[in-house]
Design a protein around this motif. Structure first.
Motif, PDB file in Angstrom:
ATOM      1  N   ILE A 235       4.808   4.432   2.512  1.00 35.90           N
ATOM      2  CA  ILE A 235       3.812   3.431   2.843  1.00 35.90           C
ATOM      3  C   ILE A 235       2.984   3.981   4.000  1.00 35.90           C
ATOM      4  N   VAL A 236       1.691   4.061   3.834  1.00 32.55           N
ATOM      5  CA  VAL A 236       0.830   4.709   4.812  1.00 32.55           C
ATOM      6  C   VAL A 236       0.301   3.691   5.831  1.00 32.55           C
ATOM      7  N   PRO A 237       0.566   3.911   7.114  1.00 37.71           N
ATOM      8  CA  PRO A 237       0.014   3.016   8.139  1.00 37.71           C
ATOM      9  C   PRO A 237      -1.474   3.297   8.345  1.00 37.71           C
TER      10      PRO A 237
ATOM     11  N   ARG B 143      -4.221   9.706  -1.628  1.00 42.32           N
ATOM     12  CA  ARG B 143      -5.098   8.546  -1.698  1.00 42.32           C
ATOM     13  C   ARG B 143      -4.293   7.264  -1.552  1.00 42.32           C
ATOM     14  N   LEU B 144      -4.907   6.250  -0.916  1.00 43.13           N
ATOM     15  CA  LEU B 144      -4.264   4.955  -0.791  1.00 43.13           C
ATOM     16  C   LEU B 144      -4.361   4.216  -2.114  1.00 43.13           C
ATOM     17  N   GLN B 145      -3.283   3.535  -2.476  1.00 40.47           N
ATOM     18  CA  GLN B 145      -3.310   2.729  -3.685  1.00 40.47           C
ATOM     19  C   GLN B 145      -2.519   1.455  -3.433  1.00 40.47           C
ATOM     20  N   ILE B 146      -3.064   0.329  -3.881  1.00 39.12           N
ATOM     21  CA  ILE B 146      -2.385  -0.948  -3.705  1.00 39.12           C
ATOM     22  C   ILE B 146      -1.765  -1.353  -5.037  1.00 39.12           C
TER      23      ILE B 146
ATOM     24  N   THR C 146       0.835  -1.196   0.000  1.00 42.72           N
ATOM     25  CA  THR C 146       0.000   0.000   0.000  1.00 42.72           C
ATOM     26  C   THR C 146       0.871   1.248   0.000  1.00 42.72           C
ATOM     27  N   TYR C 147       0.589   2.187  -0.897  1.00 41.36           N
ATOM     28  CA  TYR C 147       1.308   3.442  -0.980  1.00 41.36           C
ATOM     29  C   TYR C 147       0.326   4.600  -0.978  1.00 41.36           C
TER      30      TYR C 147
ATOM     31  N   GLY D  37      -7.942   5.154  10.049  1.00 41.04           N
ATOM     32  CA  GLY D  37      -7.466   5.129   8.667  1.00 41.04           C
ATOM     33  C   GLY D  37      -5.979   5.439   8.629  1.00 41.04           C
ATOM     34  N   GLY D  38      -5.585   6.302   7.707  1.00 40.64           N
ATOM     35  CA  GLY D  38      -4.172   6.658   7.580  1.00 40.64           C
ATOM     36  C   GLY D  38      -3.830   8.000   8.188  1.00 40.64           C
ATOM     37  N   SER D  39      -4.603   8.436   9.184  1.00 38.63           N
ATOM     38  CA  SER D  39      -4.400   9.782   9.741  1.00 38.63           C
ATOM     39  C   SER D  39      -3.253   9.870  10.751  1.00 38.63           C
ATOM     40  N   LEU D  40      -2.850   8.735  11.354  1.00 41.24           N
ATOM     41  CA  LEU D  40      -1.778   8.765  12.359  1.00 41.24           C
ATOM     42  C   LEU D  40      -0.427   8.505  11.704  1.00 41.24           C
ATOM     43  N   VAL D  41      -0.070   9.375  10.793  1.00 47.14           N
ATOM     44  CA  VAL D  41       1.178   9.214  10.042  1.00 47.14           C
ATOM     45  C   VAL D  41       2.381   9.613  10.880  1.00 47.14           C
TER      46      VAL D  41
END
Length: 226
Positions: free
Chosen positions: A27-29, A10-13, A4-5, A77-81
């Motif tokens: 890579i987004v956690p 936006r997330l994309q696999i 996942t990047y 989601g991916g907010s805690l980067v």
């Protein structure tokens, strides 16, 4: 396998063998806070899956693996980067959890999202512990918002549930949904109760198969140990 990047927010696999082309991207956690059923409850839920599969083998349901059973309290989601945001979210989680006594949850009712005639998610709902669940979820969101933890403002309340299976919404038919509904209404009599003693912040890693959930932080309830 896939990786996942983040692309333009936006997330994309992408396939793992192509991921070397995107080494300049991050890579987004993905994180969420959840209640995890006991080992005994997980075994009971797995038995329910097997029973439905036995009586409705052509239902098309993709079963959630036992290790992924959970009741979500909040999805970040991916907010805690940033590491600082993650540590703050963990600190608030620990502080709030320590104020709540352990409680029991009973999972006993079946349902689907969005509806049985066009199902995408098969779940078991709560018949006990609902008010404590809602209180915890609300209190956590209030404290995270007060401390300006990302991923709170856009959150919408969700119906408490434990997902046990999913359908591919492109191919599922109303007949398959009704097939499962008939089984769970006439054959399965689930009574799954367990004690909640901790909350868990999970790191979710997407892949081509079921996602991998890794505990990133454990917050015991009042008087409990990790």
């Amino acid at each position: 396998k896939r990786v996942t990047y983040m692309f333009s927010g936006r997330l994309q696999i992408v396939p793992k063998n192509l991921s070397r082309r995107y080494t300049d991207h991050v890579i987004v956690p993905r994180h969420f806070v959840a209640i995890t059923p006991s080992k005994e409850a997980k075994t009971a839920i797995t038995g329910i899956q097997e029973l439905v599969q036995q009586h409705a083998p052509n239902s098309g349901v993709r079963w959630v693996p036992e290790d992924n059973f959970h009741l979500t309290l909040h999805f970040f989601g991916g907010s805690l980067v940033n590491e600082a945001d993650l540590e703050l979210a963990q600190h608030v989680l620990t502080t709030v959890a320590a104020k709540y006594e352990p409680f029991s949850i009973c999972l006993q009712t079946f349902g689907t999202f969005p509806k049985w005639k066009k199902p995408r998610v098969l779940f078991i709902g709560m018949t006990e512990g609902l008010e404590r669940y809602k209180s915890l979820a609300s209190h956590l969101r209030q404290e995270w918002k007060k401390n300006k933890v990302p991923g709170i403002a856009t959150h919408t309340a969700m119906q408490p549930h434990l997902t046990i299976g999913r359908w591919n919404d492109i191919y599922v038919t109303s007949m398959q949904g009704e097939m499962v509904r008939e089984v769970v209404c006439s054959v399965v009599q689930p009574v799954t109760r367990f004690e909640v003693s901790q909350l868990v912040l999970y790191d979710s890693q997407l892949q081509s198969g079921p996602p991998i959930y890794t505990p990133a932080h454990v917050a015991p309830l009042k008087g409990c140990k990790e």
